[in-house]
Design an enzyme around this catalytic site. Sequence first.
Site, short mmCIF file in Angstrom:
data_model
loop_
_atom_site.label_atom_id
_atom_site.label_comp_id
_atom_site.label_asym_id
_atom_site.label_seq_id
_atom_site.Cartn_x
_atom_site.Cartn_y
_atom_site.Cartn_z
N GLU B 288 0.79 -1.15 0.14
CA GLU B 288 -0.10 -0.17 0.11
C GLU B 288 0.81 1.35 -0.05
O GLU B 288 0.69 2.48 -0.46
CB GLU B 288 -0.98 0.04 1.30
CG GLU B 288 -2.26 -0.57 1.11
CD GLU B 288 -3.29 -0.24 2.01
OE1 GLU B 288 -3.10 0.21 3.09
OE2 GLU B 288 -4.27 -0.43 1.76
N HIS B 309 8.97 -26.50 0.39
CA HIS B 309 8.20 -27.71 -0.43
C HIS B 309 7.15 -27.13 -1.23
O HIS B 309 6.19 -27.87 -1.40
CB HIS B 309 7.59 -28.66 0.59
CG HIS B 309 8.61 -29.52 1.53
ND1 HIS B 309 9.39 -30.78 0.89
CD2 HIS B 309 9.41 -28.99 2.56
CE1 HIS B 309 10.17 -31.12 1.82
NE2 HIS B 309 10.29 -30.02 2.83
N LYS B 423 -14.48 0.96 -3.54
CA LYS B 423 -15.38 1.18 -2.37
C LYS B 423 -16.58 1.89 -2.74
O LYS B 423 -17.78 1.33 -2.17
CB LYS B 423 -14.57 1.96 -1.15
CG LYS B 423 -13.68 1.53 -0.27
CD LYS B 423 -13.21 2.08 0.79
CE LYS B 423 -11.89 1.93 1.55
NZ LYS B 423 -11.34 2.62 2.28
#
Lengths: 438, 438
Positions: B288, B309, B423
């Site tokens: 951010e 792994h 938003k």
Amino acid sequence: MPFRIDVEGCLTEPGRDDALTGEDLKAGLETLTPATRKLAEQRAAGSGPEFLQLPERTEDLARAGELAASLAETCDDILILGTGGSSLGAQALYALADSGYGNRLGGPNLHFLDNVDPHSFDDFLAAVDLPRLGVVAVSKSGATAETLCQTMLVLEALLTEVDESRLARQVAVITEPKDSPLKALAERYHLPCLDHDEGVGGRYSVLSVVGLLPALLAGLDAAALRRGAKEVLDRSLGGGAEERGSPQAGAVLSVEYARRAGLTQSVLMPYLDRLGYFGLWFRQLWAESLGKQGRGLTPIRAMGAVDQHSQLQLYLEGPRDKLFTLIRMSEAPEGASIPADLAEDPALDYLAGHSMGDLLDAMARATAETLIRHRRPTRVITLDDLDETVLGGLLMHFMLETVFAAELLQVNPFDQPAVEEGKQLARDYLKKGARESA
Amino acid sequence: MPFRIDVEGCLTEPGRDDALTGEDLKAGLETLTPATRKLAEQRAAGSGPEFLQLPERTEDLARAGELAASLAETCDDILILGTGGSSLGAQALYALADSGYGNRLGGPNLHFLDNVDPHSFDDFLAAVDLPRLGVVAVSKSGATAETLCQTMLVLEALLTEVDESRLARQVAVITEPKDSPLKALAERYHLPCLDHDEGVGGRYSVLSVVGLLPALLAGLDAAALRRGAKEVLDRSLGGGAEERGSPQAGAVLSVEYARRAGLTQSVLMPYLDRLGYFGLWFRQLWAESLGKQGRGLTPIRAMGAVDQHSQLQLYLEGPRDKLFTLIRMSEAPEGASIPADLAEDPALDYLAGHSMGDLLDAMARATAETLIRHRRPTRVITLDDLDETVLGGLLMHFMLETVFAAELLQVNPFDQPAVEEGKQLARDYLKKGARESA
């Protein structure tokens, strides 16, 4: 099909510098026709990649079911030991039963210790009731250092509280049917043992007993997982191969965007907590299968909506180097609505009367649309439900997508040649003994 | 200093095409001298980024301590509501107390619901004892949709089991001292409220009450967290600014490698489970703060040894596009050794007599060395211990490193302009009401 895949947000008009048009996708799909045909023939002949055979197996499930029933009878908690492909698939499945607050299906609680941090390991052993603890140790080769280390320490802890003769009722092993240190431990204590398919690598093993024994222990419907996988396999190697939502199309999009527009990362972002571990399973599958010869996009697991508050700024305005795959539900679960009298603040009018699921869905749709507006290639997978059938289908979809991406990148999706070097070096350090603390 | 940073594995000999030499690092550090001086002056004057002031505050801790004591008295479980920077810092701190099997320090168990998935949310509410549940709702603006939705639904659930007058003893709020929907809820139920510093953005707030109230609830030493941060801050803005292990050096390495060698990703890989959430906190901070104007490396949180792994194949043989930061302990904790009689198999001789911590450390060292052999720039942070002081120091180190990287990239590390668009769109969808399920 148990889900729909919309790739329109990845396709652009001709003429743009980063264009990948519907025509380009179609051309890419045609290059995969021979590979699709070959896989279909191999599947029919019982040759080729063995994971293609798993959805139709049944006899292994019967044996795993008996073992699961016997362990579940004596144990309240089950510890799954194993790392990488010996653990991530089972974790992806178990997430259907447990959000982190206990097994909703009424079976034992499963715990996955896939690391070798003594701090967490000791905390786990201190918290659990050892006489009621089941253990499943999973290692394909039977020689994985981490899994052996964990298994030996758990056996030692169990032996402080239970009689040696009881171990065979609490501890089971999944490994290849050949001599190995893990096999030797199993024989020493007469532990029940399921065979790890020799032709199925860890990261393709989720639909084998490696994933399905834990699933059965949890109370999940293992047959439905295979059924969903079979449905996707039938369609992807049959009439659906050239659809825009096929695994082949996903492979073309990733590889062509990397080639033409320099994308280096592929972000998988489910808007469902239950697919969080599925995202980590995918991350291994994609990275280990494709990351070789200087090729391979980095797989990134993000979580919607929470990572909108962490990664979305970068995704929208950082470098244009990522392909996005969002996963959402078409229908929110029936859930409590926000009570109108609490949301009476005018600033909250958009929330009043909606459920949490409505909010989550609005976030998913808004993020997909915003990414596309910012010219970030974005596909959306929509699920009508999330159960064993759907999850089985998603798992098969992404295994096929990975195999087709490997075909396009001209790498072998089934090996991992680079990781041996570090393993050997670690063994050398341990043999030398002295810790270097400088 | 509470840790050492070794960057030799990032420096190369002159003449190679991707060379970044010790001289280059020195030159890069010199370009940051004015920025360092400016921050030091601002800190002394009490101006500039407010997070620099937090390590020396004390009065806010007293108030947070009282609130923590009162909540801990009535509650066995504490739910922290909030998302992004309102949650990740506290999660990073709480990991010191809890490996996932309960709070080892004897305080209440903390739970972090930072997403709005109704499935997990309902599972949590079904599992917890509501009359003994404490809640802390955190939102800087007091208007975050996710946090408000969660808070209203939790209040509603609580009110089915406890009297309204009791809410003030179970629920607290952290938000800015101004009118907002969250503030209005707090006033309506007379909930205790701590001020969110107006000058401290969420991702820089871990050393404010946003991180420290949860830390105090858990039983952690909040003053030691600040002490460790102060030590790093003093040194980094003072005589240590030009050391190779300084935050400035970390910023130079990332940005110069991106510029010269085209690196697009920065991998933070702790070999300690307790730093897993720290890695996720860093991932937000870095993404951010820097991901804007087409710039910014993608931060990736990996976990040692388990991701060997999963991701190591890609890291070693995939594209050369990543900078690596490994974190390891110099001393393994005293732990049980693998019993010799279990490890009598000759194939296990390298494990016999070693502890799990020895294995983990051998893995960390082997991976660092293998990455460097494969010419992947790799730095190693070595901790002598992991406690509040060390964690506070690491948090401050990476906040400073981020701010200096922003200086080099010429972006503003304190805003996140792109996330507003999505938003607003989500609010529009909710207002329109109809779910689009197509």
